[in-house]
Scaffold this active site. Structure first.
Site, PDB file in Angstrom:
ATOM      1  N   HIS A 145       0.959  -1.289   0.066  1.00 52.47           N
ATOM      2  CA  HIS A 145      -0.067  -0.085  -0.023  1.00 52.47           C
ATOM      3  C   HIS A 145       0.874   1.220   0.006  1.00 52.47           C
ATOM      4  O   HIS A 145       1.640   1.404   0.692  1.00 52.47           O
ATOM      5  CB  HIS A 145      -0.866   0.016   1.212  1.00 52.47           C
ATOM      6  CG  HIS A 145      -1.769   1.255   1.478  1.00 52.47           C
ATOM      7  ND1 HIS A 145      -1.722   1.979   2.835  1.00 52.47           N
ATOM      8  CD2 HIS A 145      -2.694   1.626   0.656  1.00 52.47           C
ATOM      9  CE1 HIS A 145      -2.678   3.005   2.184  1.00 52.47           C
ATOM     10  NE2 HIS A 145      -3.193   2.778   1.098  1.00 52.47           N
ATOM     11  N   GLU A 203       0.695  -0.463  -4.751  1.00 53.61           N
ATOM     12  CA  GLU A 203      -0.526   0.449  -5.106  1.00 53.61           C
ATOM     13  C   GLU A 203       0.433   1.824  -5.023  1.00 53.61           C
ATOM     14  O   GLU A 203       1.157   1.876  -3.842  1.00 53.61           O
ATOM     15  CB  GLU A 203      -1.436   0.375  -4.205  1.00 53.61           C
ATOM     16  CG  GLU A 203      -2.539   1.347  -4.388  1.00 53.61           C
ATOM     17  CD  GLU A 203      -2.955   2.334  -3.049  1.00 53.61           C
ATOM     18  OE1 GLU A 203      -3.951   2.789  -3.112  1.00 53.61           O
ATOM     19  OE2 GLU A 203      -1.891   2.536  -2.440  1.00 53.61           O
ATOM     20  N   ASP A 237      -0.277   6.078  -5.504  1.00 47.24           N
ATOM     21  CA  ASP A 237      -1.198   7.238  -5.662  1.00 47.24           C
ATOM     22  C   ASP A 237      -0.495   8.009  -6.556  1.00 47.24           C
ATOM     23  O   ASP A 237       0.765   8.447  -6.865  1.00 47.24           O
ATOM     24  CB  ASP A 237      -0.965   7.986  -4.222  1.00 47.24           C
ATOM     25  CG  ASP A 237      -1.701   6.947  -3.122  1.00 47.24           C
ATOM     26  OD1 ASP A 237      -2.649   6.712  -3.150  1.00 47.24           O
ATOM     27  OD2 ASP A 237      -0.645   6.925  -2.236  1.00 47.24           O
ATOM     28  N   HIS A 241       0.400  11.035  -1.750  1.00 45.98           N
ATOM     29  CA  HIS A 241      -0.928  10.789  -1.105  1.00 45.98           C
ATOM     30  C   HIS A 241      -1.088  11.926  -0.311  1.00 45.98           C
ATOM     31  O   HIS A 241      -2.208  12.420  -0.527  1.00 45.98           O
ATOM     32  CB  HIS A 241      -0.865   9.504  -0.176  1.00 45.98           C
ATOM     33  CG  HIS A 241      -1.936   9.113   0.438  1.00 45.98           C
ATOM     34  ND1 HIS A 241      -2.600   9.912   1.488  1.00 45.98           N
ATOM     35  CD2 HIS A 241      -2.820   8.043   0.313  1.00 45.98           C
ATOM     36  CE1 HIS A 241      -3.567   9.481   1.802  1.00 45.98           C
ATOM     37  NE2 HIS A 241      -4.039   8.136   0.988  1.00 45.98           N
ATOM     38  N   ASP A 279      -3.992   4.425  -7.980  1.00 52.10           N
ATOM     39  CA  ASP A 279      -4.994   4.968  -7.232  1.00 52.10           C
ATOM     40  C   ASP A 279      -4.811   6.554  -7.789  1.00 52.10           C
ATOM     41  O   ASP A 279      -4.295   7.294  -7.172  1.00 52.10           O
ATOM     42  CB  ASP A 279      -4.609   4.931  -5.797  1.00 52.10           C
ATOM     43  CG  ASP A 279      -5.598   5.516  -4.689  1.00 52.10           C
ATOM     44  OD1 ASP A 279      -6.674   6.049  -5.417  1.00 52.10           O
ATOM     45  OD2 ASP A 279      -5.622   5.227  -3.507  1.00 52.10           O
TER      46      ASP A 279
END
Length: 273
Positions: A5, A25, A27, A41, A85
């Protein structure tokens, strides 16, 4: 798929894969003109994490390409899936198509190396807002007009807003999407969330007329929650601690039933027992 993440700095790719992630993942933030700008993020983010690591998006893509190109000194064979994301909430709804076009150009140039021995990972475009579904068409049109429609074979989709499953299905219909669908469900690790919607997503995946190919749950950092998610039948778990998920997968109860996905496992195919 053990999904690392918030991997937003190039150095974190090695860090998360070495802990056991076969997927990451990342951002993606956009500027006012819908150009993908940073892998960032920002505050607030998950408990126990630094929220502010970042790279310029195109630079991150180059680092990611090295990590997923066989023969490169930075290559990780087991890194097979990347979820972008897409932080499109900063954009107006009518910019979604432009964001898709510009995202496709960036990936084509910096990740896929214009179709010439680029990175090999599968890519999921994760969109937080159903109203931004035109991003998908913009992305597809650009790869087609640039002469690389075949790269769409490597691209899948996710709407990450925890919307009603029926509403997501309708949106994919509008977007003209008929496959390559991952369905996320989850919440920041600072809060608790039940598995009701995950179970609905799994039921859709396993029905004869569902739209979902894979279901993933985020953000899971505890062994007990990992077991609950596996018991619910998810295909992926997003985590800040890949080693925790890997440890649970090694337990005798799960070892026989689950394995870590490799490049040969098609992420767009629904797994049938």
């Amino acid at each position: 798929w053990i999904m690392g993440h918030m991997v937003n700095a190039i150095a974190q790719i090695d860090e998360f894969v070495n802990l056991g992630a076969n997927s990451i993942e990342t951002d993606v933030s956009f500027d006012d003109s819908a150009n993908p700008e940073y892998t960032y993020h920002g505050v607030p983010c998950d408990c126990g994490r630094t929220c502010t690591k970042w790279e310029y998006f195109n630079e991150f893509l180059k680092g990611l390409r090295k990590a997923t190109t066989p023969g490169d000194s930075k290559y990780h064979e087991k890194l097979v899936l990347v979820v972008f994301d897409l932080k499109t909430s900063s954009l107006y709804d009518n910019q979604a198509s432009d964001a898709g076009k510009k995202l496709a150009k960036s990936l084509l140039q910096n990740y896929w190396n214009n179709g010439n021995n680029g990175g090999r990972a599968y890519i999921v475009l994760s969109i937080p807002n159903l109203a931004h579904y035109k991003l998908i068409a913009g992305f597809k049109e650009t790869l087609t007009s640039e002469g690389h429609p075949e790269l769409m074979d490597k691209v899948g989709y996710d709407f990450s807003g925890n919307d009603e499953i029926g509403d997501v299905a309708k949106t994919y219909k509008k977007a003209g999407v008929t496959g390559h669908v991952w369905q996320s469900d989850g919440i920041t690790n600072c809060l608790l969330r039940g598995l009701d919607r995950v179970r609905k997503a799994v039921a859709n995946r396993d029905s004869s007329n569902g739209y979902i190919n894979k279901v993933y749950y985020w953000t899971v950092d505890k062994r007990a929650t990992t077991r609950d998610a596996l018991d619910a039948g998810v295909d992926g778990i997003m985590t800040n601690y890949p080693d925790v998920i890997a440890g649970v997968l090694n337990e005798s109860a799960y070892k026989a039933k689950f394995r870590i996905a490799s490049y040969d496992d098609n992420p767009w195919e629904t797994f049938k027992n």
